[in-house]
Design a protein around this motif. Structure first.
Motif, short mmCIF file in Angstrom:
data_model
loop_
_atom_site.label_atom_id
_atom_site.label_comp_id
_atom_site.label_asym_id
_atom_site.label_seq_id
_atom_site.Cartn_x
_atom_site.Cartn_y
_atom_site.Cartn_z
N GLY A 1 0.79 -1.22 0.00
CA GLY A 1 0.00 0.00 0.00
C GLY A 1 0.82 1.27 0.00
N SER A 2 0.10 2.36 0.07
CA SER A 2 0.68 3.69 -0.02
C SER A 2 1.41 4.06 1.26
CB SER A 2 -0.42 4.71 -0.29
OG SER A 2 -1.41 4.63 0.73
N ILE A 3 2.46 4.85 1.08
CA ILE A 3 3.20 5.44 2.19
C ILE A 3 3.23 6.94 1.93
CG2 ILE A 3 5.38 5.50 3.45
CD1 ILE A 3 5.96 2.70 2.25
N ASN A 4 2.60 7.70 2.81
CA ASN A 4 2.48 9.15 2.61
C ASN A 4 3.07 9.92 3.78
OD1 ASN A 4 1.10 8.84 0.20
ND2 ASN A 4 -0.92 9.20 1.10
N VAL A 5 3.25 11.19 3.54
CA VAL A 5 3.50 12.15 4.61
C VAL A 5 2.22 12.96 4.76
CG1 VAL A 5 4.87 14.12 5.37
CG2 VAL A 5 5.96 12.26 4.07
N ASP A 6 1.64 12.95 5.96
CA ASP A 6 0.42 13.70 6.24
C ASP A 6 0.77 15.09 6.75
OD1 ASP A 6 -1.10 11.55 5.53
OD2 ASP A 6 -1.79 11.07 7.56
N LEU B 1 0.82 23.61 12.15
CA LEU B 1 0.94 22.57 11.13
C LEU B 1 1.61 21.33 11.73
CD1 LEU B 1 0.23 22.68 8.05
CD2 LEU B 1 2.67 22.92 7.64
N SER B 2 1.09 20.16 11.36
CA SER B 2 1.72 18.90 11.78
C SER B 2 2.19 18.15 10.55
CB SER B 2 0.72 18.04 12.57
OG SER B 2 -0.37 17.66 11.76
N VAL B 3 3.32 17.44 10.69
CA VAL B 3 3.86 16.61 9.61
C VAL B 3 4.05 15.22 10.20
CG1 VAL B 3 5.73 16.26 7.97
CG2 VAL B 3 5.00 18.59 8.55
N THR C 1 12.59 10.32 -2.83
CA THR C 1 13.80 10.90 -2.26
C THR C 1 13.50 12.20 -1.54
OG1 THR C 1 14.24 11.86 -4.44
CG2 THR C 1 15.39 9.81 -3.90
N GLU C 2 12.32 12.79 -1.76
CA GLU C 2 11.89 14.01 -1.06
C GLU C 2 10.65 13.67 -0.25
OE1 GLU C 2 10.99 17.04 0.81
OE2 GLU C 2 12.83 17.20 -0.36
N SER C 3 10.75 13.83 1.08
CA SER C 3 9.64 13.43 1.95
C SER C 3 9.24 14.51 2.93
CB SER C 3 9.97 12.13 2.69
OG SER C 3 10.05 11.05 1.80
N PHE C 4 9.47 15.77 2.56
CA PHE C 4 8.93 16.91 3.30
C PHE C 4 9.39 16.94 4.76
CE2 PHE C 4 5.92 15.13 0.22
CZ PHE C 4 5.97 16.12 -0.74
N GLY C 5 10.66 16.54 4.97
CA GLY C 5 11.24 16.63 6.29
C GLY C 5 10.97 15.44 7.19
N ARG D 1 -7.70 10.16 19.41
CA ARG D 1 -6.33 10.66 19.38
C ARG D 1 -6.07 11.42 18.09
NH1 ARG D 1 -3.67 4.84 21.22
NH2 ARG D 1 -4.45 4.91 23.36
N ASP D 2 -5.09 12.31 18.12
CA ASP D 2 -4.68 13.04 16.93
C ASP D 2 -3.88 12.14 16.00
OD1 ASP D 2 -5.82 15.52 17.48
OD2 ASP D 2 -4.12 16.15 18.71
N GLY D 3 -4.03 12.39 14.70
CA GLY D 3 -3.19 11.71 13.73
C GLY D 3 -3.73 10.35 13.34
N ALA D 4 -3.13 9.79 12.29
CA ALA D 4 -3.54 8.48 11.79
C ALA D 4 -2.63 7.40 12.38
CB ALA D 4 -3.50 8.47 10.26
N ALA D 5 -1.44 7.22 11.80
CA ALA D 5 -0.53 6.20 12.33
C ALA D 5 -0.23 6.43 13.80
CB ALA D 5 0.77 6.19 11.51
#
Length: 301
Positions: free
Chosen positions: A10-15, A35-37, A65-69, A282-286
């Protein structure tokens, strides 16, 4: 290390998310909180949920290669997920832009990034349960299901988001999980009245393939399952919702973990419903996925 009993394709994202008092309407700008990352993506979320629920999990996917920090590989490894089957591709990782209101409801825009550029699913795993979603190219998921079934694996598809899948994908699916909106799309029906479970069940019976288990998640009302043995209805557990992002993913990952242990469907459904109820507080997904002890405690209490 134990061999994996759940493989998540499956997908791997940055939220990238912000809390707001009210979700913006078209053309409206609203003030948001800090903002949360965070780690996200339906695949990553479900892998974390399964691992936290006690499964030994291997991931199949791609990052950029770029994952927004954020380093998604390191983040998933921190949850105990085996990432040796994940490819690194030039360019951006997948990303999701999320706003969450004061009631915990959300809007999400997903940019596929490396998920959409993934070309191969990696080796099949005999004896493992394969869990997938549709934030990767659907043909890739179909080919992986075909290979895993040939190796003797059980296939579980969370058919979200609703897209046009290859015609034979559902036929390769042992357990199909959809919500009410996805059910209507795939069954070719009008969206069901949320209060009319007979209508939902009729649509589900029209979509279900012979020998398949079909599960319809009903949000705050729980889940409905149709299987060869008959109909199962599992109510949701009471919860004070703070953030519903990833609740469906939590349900799918926790369900896969229990099924991979050999639990019967009714037990696995109750376990998944308990896990999802904890996650929305709770906050966030993972980051909001509960661990095994918390889920077992909720079921006992």
């Amino acid at each position: 290390m134990k061999p994996e009993n759940v493989v998540v394709l499956g997908s791997i994202n940055v939220d990238i998310g912000a809390r707001v008092n009210a979700l913006p309407r078209a053309g409206e700008t609203v003030a948001g909180g800090e903002l949360s990352v965070r780690l996200g993506g339906k695949g990553a979320n479900q892998a974390v949920a399964a691992a936290r629920a006690g499964a030994t999990v291997a991931m199949r996917g791609a990052v950029g290669t770029e994952s927004f920090g954020l380093d998604p590989v390191a983040a998933l490894e921190g949850y105990g997920v085996d990432m040796t089957g994940v490819a690194t591709l030039a360019g951006a990782s997948g990303a999701a832009l999320i706003t969450v209101d004061a009631q915990g409801e959300n809007t999400i825009v997903v940019s596929p990034g490396a998920n959409g550029r993934m070309a191969a699913a990696g080796p099949s795993c005999a004896g493992a349960l394969l869990l997938a979603q549709l934030e990767l190219p659907p043909e890739l998921v179909r080919d992986a299901f075909r290979a895993h079934k040939a190796a003797g694996a059980r296939t579980v598809l969370n058919a979200a988001p609703a897209v046009d899948p290859p015609e034979d994908l559902f036929a390769l699916t042992d357990i199909l999980i959809v919500n009410e909106t996805e059910l209507a799309r795939y069954a070719g029906a009008e969206p069901a009245d949320p209060a009319d479970e007979d209508e939902i069940e009729r649509a589900a019976r029209g979509l279900r393939r012979p020998g398949q288990t079909l599960i319809v998640t009903l949000g705050a009302r729980g889940a409905l399952a149709l299987a060869e043995a008959g109909r199962l209805r599992v109510p949701a557990r009471p919860a004070e919702a703070r953030d519903t992002t990833g609740a469906g993913d939590c349900f799918c990952g926790a369900l896969a973990a229990r099924l991979a242990e050999g639990a019967p469907l009714d037990v696995a459904l109750e376990f998944a419903a308990a896990a999802a109820a904890i996650s929305v507080t709770r906050d966030g997904a993972a980051s909001g996925m509960p661990d095994r002890a918390e889920i077992d405690g909720a079921l006992a209490g």
